[in-house]
Design an enzyme around this catalytic site. Structure first.
Site, PDB file in Angstrom:
ATOM      1  N   HIS A   1       0.864  -1.373  -0.122  1.00  0.00           N
ATOM      2  CA  HIS A   1      -0.125  -0.016   0.046  1.00  0.00           C
ATOM      3  C   HIS A   1       0.892   1.416  -0.052  1.00  0.00           C
ATOM      4  O   HIS A   1       0.239   2.312  -0.108  1.00  0.00           O
ATOM      5  CB  HIS A   1      -0.916   0.073   1.037  1.00  0.00           C
TER       6      HIS A   1
ATOM      7  N   ASP B   1      -2.559 -10.502  -2.417  1.00  0.00           N
ATOM      8  CA  ASP B   1      -3.138 -10.156  -1.168  1.00  0.00           C
ATOM      9  C   ASP B   1      -4.280  -9.815  -1.533  1.00  0.00           C
ATOM     10  O   ASP B   1      -5.064  -9.449  -2.663  1.00  0.00           O
ATOM     11  CB  ASP B   1      -2.464  -9.059  -0.684  1.00  0.00           C
TER      12      ASP B   1
ATOM     13  N   HIS C   1      -6.202  -7.341  -0.403  1.00  0.00           N
ATOM     14  CA  HIS C   1      -6.329  -6.117  -0.844  1.00  0.00           C
ATOM     15  C   HIS C   1      -5.576  -5.464  -2.070  1.00  0.00           C
ATOM     16  O   HIS C   1      -4.726  -6.135  -2.323  1.00  0.00           O
ATOM     17  CB  HIS C   1      -6.018  -4.938   0.264  1.00  0.00           C
TER      18      HIS C   1
ATOM     19  N   ASP D   1      -4.530 -12.856   3.520  1.00  0.00           N
ATOM     20  CA  ASP D   1      -5.625 -12.407   3.887  1.00  0.00           C
ATOM     21  C   ASP D   1      -6.894 -12.953   3.154  1.00  0.00           C
ATOM     22  O   ASP D   1      -7.887 -12.290   3.286  1.00  0.00           O
ATOM     23  CB  ASP D   1      -5.716 -11.055   4.241  1.00  0.00           C
TER      24      ASP D   1
HETATM   25  N1  Q9C Z   1     -12.630  -1.471   7.805  1.00  0.00           N
HETATM   26  C1  Q9C Z   1      -2.544  -5.513   4.211  1.00  0.00           C
HETATM   27  O1  Q9C Z   1      -3.172  -6.248   4.341  1.00  0.00           O
HETATM   28  N2  Q9C Z   1      -7.863  -1.401   7.402  1.00  0.00           N
HETATM   29  N3  Q9C Z   1      -3.081  -4.150   4.576  1.00  0.00           N
HETATM   30  C2  Q9C Z   1      -9.334  -1.665   6.681  1.00  0.00           C
HETATM   31  C3  Q9C Z   1     -11.605  -1.566   6.793  1.00  0.00           C
HETATM   32  C4  Q9C Z   1      -6.660  -1.364   6.702  1.00  0.00           C
HETATM   33  C5  Q9C Z   1      -4.444  -4.133   4.992  1.00  0.00           C
HETATM   34  C6  Q9C Z   1     -10.128  -1.166   7.437  1.00  0.00           C
HETATM   35  C7  Q9C Z   1      -6.249  -2.644   5.951  1.00  0.00           C
HETATM   36  C8  Q9C Z   1      -4.799  -2.791   5.712  1.00  0.00           C
HETATM   37  C9  Q9C Z   1      -1.252  -5.249   3.651  1.00  0.00           C
HETATM   38 ZN    ZN Z   2      -4.125  -7.099   2.776  1.00  0.00          ZN
END
Ligand code: Q9C
Ligand code: ZN
Length: 334
Positions: A155, A190, A192, A279
């Site tokens: 990210h 991932d 996301h 994830d």
């Molecule tokens: N309600 C990685 O997996 N929070 N980052 C999301 C949703 C951030 C994930 C909140 C999630 C980041 C590397």
């Molecule tokens: Zn992620």
């Protein structure tokens, strides 16, 4: 398989994150990496390649900010971890900011990425872990390596943090790989979208970015990762986004992975960097795909069919107790 890890990556341990309007326990805990490391008998320690390979991807001013932000936060009389609350999204101007709050906002896109006294140290060694995993692959001494990076990276953009990420480990490794490979591909699996990685290479024709992730219409990071984002300028057609609806299970996931892999292969990649997130697992506490632990071996096998030198970089995955098994399945399948 060569595996790399460094204990200094464990020091970064934010207390809490702002999630859905409430302070919650920080999901990206040091325990994640500890649990994965337990699945391996021996892991090599990273070499120190210094700041240069990091600074070709990230802005110097951003790196300076990351190193001093926590001290500035303390100097401002603050307690706890440094976190932003104001973000300059409209007509951003290249001002030099005075207050730490302004600096944090200007270098982040969310409030899920606090800076602690140890953040720089851990992020630095996370990047060195990726670079160290790359070396034997790049030199042809090994076909593949696993870099147990933490904090994760995908990210983070050239001058911003977000989504638990500070330095973009996969991008730093992909850029370093360009020293010997003309065409480098990044496969981001991932849950996301890897918005930072996409942003870093968006207008470049030499690094292909392919990502399978939850549809940004429903999931973080919300603003990037739509199918119509395909790259710009010389990079047009060198970005491929394959968003999936929540609930995606192994059959659909593997069909989508086949698309990503054939695009990478058609493009002519000579080296692959995999941003691997655990994830996508059904039991992940912050995600909504439906892959089971046993599915990851087949996914690893499928990625290996690309038959290119490959560096696997750890990204997210928050079902802490299952992470060792998931990573183990993926790597053994691979
Ligand atoms: N309600 C990685 O997996 N929070 N980052 C999301 C949703 C951030 C994930 C909140 C999630 C980041 C590397
Ligand atoms: Zn992620």
């Amino acid at each position: 398989m060569i595996t790399i890890f460094d204990d200094r990556q464990l020091a970064h341990a934010p207390e809490r994150e702002l999630n859905n309007g409430a302070w919650t326990a920080y999901q990206e805990s040091p325990d994640r990496a500890r649990q994965i490391a337990k699945a391996f008998d021996v892991m090599a320690q990273p070499e120190d390649f210094g700041l240069d390979p990091i600074a070709v991807v990230h802005d110097r001013a951003y790196l300076g900010f990351l190193r001093s932000a926590y001290d500035e936060w303390r100097d401002a009389g603050r307690e706890g971890d440094a976190i932003g609350y104001a973000f300059p999204i409209i007509r951003r101007r290249a001002n030099s900011h005075i207050r730490i709050d302004a600096k944090i906002g200007a270098h982040s896109f969310d409030a899920a990425t606090p800076i602690t006294a140890d953040t720089w140290e851990s992020a630095y060694w996370s990047a060195q872990t990726a670079l160290s995993g790359l070396q034997p692959v790049l030199k042809g001494e090994a076909r593949s390596a696993f870099a147990l990076c933490r904090p994760p990276g995908h990210h983070a953009g050239a001058d911003y943090m977000g989504g638990y990420c500070y330095l973009n480990n996969a991008a730093i490794a992909a850029q370093a790989a360009r020293a010997r490979a003309d065409r480098v591909a990044i496969l981001d699996i991932d849950y996301h979208h890897g918005n930072g990685t996409q942003d870093i290479f968006y207008d470049r024709s030499d690094v292909f970015f392919a990502s399978i992730h939850a549809d940004p219409a429903t999931d973080y990071p919300y603003y990037w990762g739509f199918a119509e984002e395909t790259g710009a300028g010389a990079g047009e057609g060198v970005t491929l986004n394959l968003p999936l609806a929540r609930g995606a299970e192994a059959v659909l996931y593997r069909k989508t992975l086949a698309k990503a892999l054939s695009a990478i292969s058609d493009w002519g990649a000579e080296l692959l960097v995999v941003s691997f997130g655990a994830d996508t697992f059904a039991g992940d506490p912050i995600s909504s795909f439906a892959l089971e632990t046993s599915d990851y071996a087949a996914i690893g096998r499928q990625v290996a069919e690309l038959a290119q030198p490959t560096l696997i970089v750890m990204e997210g995955g928050y079902a802490v107790g299952q992470l060792g098994a998931i990573v183990g399945e993926f790597l053994s399948g691979f």
